[in-house]
Design an enzyme around this catalytic site. Structure first.
Site, PDB file in Angstrom:
ATOM      1  N   TYR A  94       0.844  -1.193   0.000  1.00  0.00           N
ATOM      2  CA  TYR A  94       0.000   0.000   0.000  1.00  0.00           C
ATOM      3  C   TYR A  94       0.883   1.249   0.000  1.00  0.00           C
ATOM      4  CZ  TYR A  94      -3.864  -3.140   1.026  1.00  0.00           C
ATOM      5  OH  TYR A  94      -4.793  -4.146   0.958  1.00  0.00           O
ATOM      6  N   ASN A 117     -12.486  -0.757  -5.148  1.00  0.00           N
ATOM      7  CA  ASN A 117     -12.222  -1.105  -6.541  1.00  0.00           C
ATOM      8  C   ASN A 117     -13.438  -1.841  -7.115  1.00  0.00           C
ATOM      9  OD1 ASN A 117     -11.309  -2.111  -8.986  1.00  0.00           O
ATOM     10  ND2 ASN A 117      -9.828  -3.510  -8.068  1.00  0.00           N
ATOM     11  N   CYS A 125      -6.295  -5.402  -7.620  1.00  0.00           N
ATOM     12  CA  CYS A 125      -6.096  -5.000  -6.221  1.00  0.00           C
ATOM     13  C   CYS A 125      -5.596  -6.175  -5.372  1.00  0.00           C
ATOM     14  CB  CYS A 125      -7.371  -4.394  -5.641  1.00  0.00           C
ATOM     15  SG  CYS A 125      -8.828  -5.420  -5.796  1.00  0.00           S
ATOM     16  N   HIS A 126      -5.738  -7.401  -5.880  1.00  0.00           N
ATOM     17  CA  HIS A 126      -5.224  -8.559  -5.145  1.00  0.00           C
ATOM     18  C   HIS A 126      -3.696  -8.563  -5.080  1.00  0.00           C
ATOM     19  CE1 HIS A 126      -5.386  -9.862  -9.386  1.00  0.00           C
ATOM     20  NE2 HIS A 126      -4.341 -10.614  -9.081  1.00  0.00           N
ATOM     21  N   GLU A 152      -1.243 -16.523 -10.471  1.00  0.00           N
ATOM     22  CA  GLU A 152      -0.233 -15.725 -11.147  1.00  0.00           C
ATOM     23  C   GLU A 152       1.190 -16.242 -10.896  1.00  0.00           C
ATOM     24  OE1 GLU A 152      -0.728 -11.516 -10.604  1.00  0.00           O
ATOM     25  OE2 GLU A 152      -2.855 -11.627 -11.146  1.00  0.00           O
TER      26      GLU A 152
END
Length: 155
Positions: A94, A117, A125-126, A152
């Site tokens: 953040y 979001n 945002c993950h 990912e």
């Protein structure tokens, strides 16, 4: 014009909402009382978002190319743009996002913008984590955030 479809993804049911400008929302259908079955995408944009999400979940896509209809404050829009700059398979804190958008002490505000979001996954945002590397907060729950990051990291 508002159209919607439901997509049964590997992380659960997703409600996708399109406006005349593009994709406006992707929502996690967490309420088990909402007995939703997949509602087929009927518009070209909804079909395309379902196709791209399917490719993402199967490991064939790392970036999304879709028309978006983002509604938010100037700060939220800057934050969401910054989230789209986080490379696939990487994370940022953040604090790093706050610094990136020119508001170095605004990490809490970044967290609030992240929480609001409207288009998770597409606006990743993950990929935002706590400064100590912990997974912190996610609209769909930390288990879903963890699954998205695992998808990912496999590729």
């Amino acid at each position: 014009m508002t159209e919607l479809c439901y997509y049964s993804s590997p992380i659960g049911m997703l409600r996708i909402i399109e406006t005349a400008k593009g994709i406006a929302k992707i929502q996690f259908v967490l309420d088990t009382k909402e007995h939703v079955h997949t509602v087929e995408a009927k518009t070209p944009v909804l079909k395309e978002v379902v196709r791209q999400l399917s490719e993402y979940f199967s490991g064939q896509r790392q970036e999304f190319s879709l028309p978006l209809d983002l509604q938010g404050t100037a700060f939220q829009l800057r934050t969401w743009h910054a989230l789209r700059e986080i490379p696939f398979g990487e994370t940022r804190t953040y604090k790093q996002i706050a610094e990136f958008i020119g508001c170095p002490k605004g990490f809490r505000a970044v967290g609030l913008a992240n929480n609001r979001n409207p288009i998770p996954i597409i606006i990743p945002c993950h990929r935002v984590i706590g400064v100590n590397g912990d997974l912190i907060g996610y609209a769909g729950g930390l288990a879903i955030k963890e699954k998205l990051l695992a998808i990912e990291h496999k590729q």
